[in-house]
Design a protein around this motif. Sequence first.
Motif, PDB file in Angstrom:
ATOM      1  N   TYR A  93      -1.291  -6.189  -1.186  1.00  0.00           N
ATOM      2  CA  TYR A  93       0.003  -6.407  -1.807  1.00  0.00           C
ATOM      3  C   TYR A  93       0.418  -7.877  -1.708  1.00  0.00           C
ATOM      4  O   TYR A  93       0.361  -8.473  -0.627  1.00  0.00           O
ATOM      5  N   GLY A  94       0.853  -8.459  -2.818  1.00  0.00           N
ATOM      6  CA  GLY A  94       1.212  -9.867  -2.872  1.00  0.00           C
ATOM      7  C   GLY A  94       2.426 -10.243  -2.048  1.00  0.00           C
ATOM      8  O   GLY A  94       2.603 -11.403  -1.680  1.00  0.00           O
ATOM      9  N   GLY A  95       3.284  -9.291  -1.745  1.00  0.00           N
ATOM     10  CA  GLY A  95       4.510  -9.571  -1.007  1.00  0.00           C
ATOM     11  C   GLY A  95       4.377  -9.469   0.497  1.00  0.00           C
ATOM     12  O   GLY A  95       5.374  -9.524   1.209  1.00  0.00           O
ATOM     13  N   GLY A  96       3.166  -9.311   1.004  1.00  0.00           N
ATOM     14  CA  GLY A  96       2.959  -9.246   2.452  1.00  0.00           C
ATOM     15  C   GLY A  96       3.193  -7.857   3.022  1.00  0.00           C
ATOM     16  O   GLY A  96       3.244  -6.863   2.292  1.00  0.00           O
ATOM     17  N   LEU A  97       3.333  -7.784   4.325  1.00  0.00           N
ATOM     18  CA  LEU A  97       3.552  -6.503   5.001  1.00  0.00           C
ATOM     19  C   LEU A  97       4.806  -5.852   4.444  1.00  0.00           C
ATOM     20  O   LEU A  97       5.828  -6.513   4.248  1.00  0.00           O
ATOM     21  N   ARG A  98       4.735  -4.520   4.212  1.00  0.00           N
ATOM     22  CA  ARG A  98       5.889  -3.867   3.582  1.00  0.00           C
ATOM     23  C   ARG A  98       5.916  -2.388   3.912  1.00  0.00           C
ATOM     24  O   ARG A  98       4.918  -1.696   3.850  1.00  0.00           O
ATOM     25  N   THR A  99       7.086  -1.916   4.232  1.00  0.00           N
ATOM     26  CA  THR A  99       7.336  -0.498   4.451  1.00  0.00           C
ATOM     27  C   THR A  99       8.628  -0.121   3.745  1.00  0.00           C
ATOM     28  O   THR A  99       9.459  -0.990   3.454  1.00  0.00           O
ATOM     29  N   LYS A 100       8.790   1.139   3.431  1.00  0.00           N
ATOM     30  CA  LYS A 100      10.020   1.665   2.821  1.00  0.00           C
ATOM     31  C   LYS A 100      10.326   1.006   1.482  1.00  0.00           C
ATOM     32  O   LYS A 100      11.473   0.803   1.113  1.00  0.00           O
ATOM     33  N   ALA A 101       9.269   0.652   0.731  1.00  0.00           N
ATOM     34  CA  ALA A 101       9.393  -0.007  -0.572  1.00  0.00           C
ATOM     35  C   ALA A 101       9.555   1.029  -1.689  1.00  0.00           C
ATOM     36  O   ALA A 101       9.390   2.228  -1.478  1.00  0.00           O
ATOM     37  N   VAL A 102       9.848   0.519  -2.886  1.00  0.00           N
ATOM     38  CA  VAL A 102       9.898   1.357  -4.082  1.00  0.00           C
ATOM     39  C   VAL A 102       8.726   1.020  -4.982  1.00  0.00           C
ATOM     40  O   VAL A 102       8.106  -0.037  -4.846  1.00  0.00           O
ATOM     41  N   CYS A 103       8.449   1.924  -5.909  1.00  0.00           N
ATOM     42  CA  CYS A 103       7.372   1.721  -6.865  1.00  0.00           C
ATOM     43  C   CYS A 103       7.704   2.472  -8.143  1.00  0.00           C
ATOM     44  O   CYS A 103       8.172   3.605  -8.104  1.00  0.00           O
ATOM     45  N   PHE A 104       7.443   1.838  -9.288  1.00  0.00           N
ATOM     46  CA  PHE A 104       7.526   2.515 -10.575  1.00  0.00           C
ATOM     47  C   PHE A 104       6.448   1.933 -11.480  1.00  0.00           C
ATOM     48  O   PHE A 104       5.952   0.821 -11.235  1.00  0.00           O
TER      49      PHE A 104
END
Length: 178
Positions: A93-104
């Motif tokens: 993922y280009g935005g680095g470490l991530r949790t609790k994100a959204v996706c569409f």
Amino acid sequence: SNAAGFSIGNKGYVACGFVTSGSQYKNDLWLYDPLGNTWTQKATLPGMARNYCIGFAINGKGYVGLGTSALSNLNDLWEYDPIFDSWLQKANYGGGLRTKAVCFVIGNQAYVGTGMNNTTILTDIWAYDPSLNTWVAKASFPGIAVQLASAFAIGNKGYVGLGTTTTTDMNTIWEYNS
């Protein structure tokens, strides 16, 4: 709880998540067939067991990534091929470490963002193109930084809203034009 889901054709898939009673992170994948009202276990995600991850499908393939493991937040992305019942790791993922994100998904691209890295709730949005296996930064979410938001797409527009800041539950929805 906190599993990811996606659909391919007329089947639904649920991956990963967390079992509260045993404090156990999961990396399993289950296929739901609504015609037979049956669940079938499929190939286990090779990456770390996780919850609060994202899931989406594009062009007959499923994708699961990001989230929280027992050790840290994650930025990996995995592609599931239902024909071969197999997984392939894709670009992080280009935005680095991530949790609790959204996706569409709009067209043949997935849009992923908001959520939280290790310490900060974020507003960035990144587009993933599976044909190029690349992430490109897009316009950031214009609302207050949120985690655990909801997202969906209708036609060529994405919608992100609700969720929570560190202190407030939100009740707004924002429209994204691709």
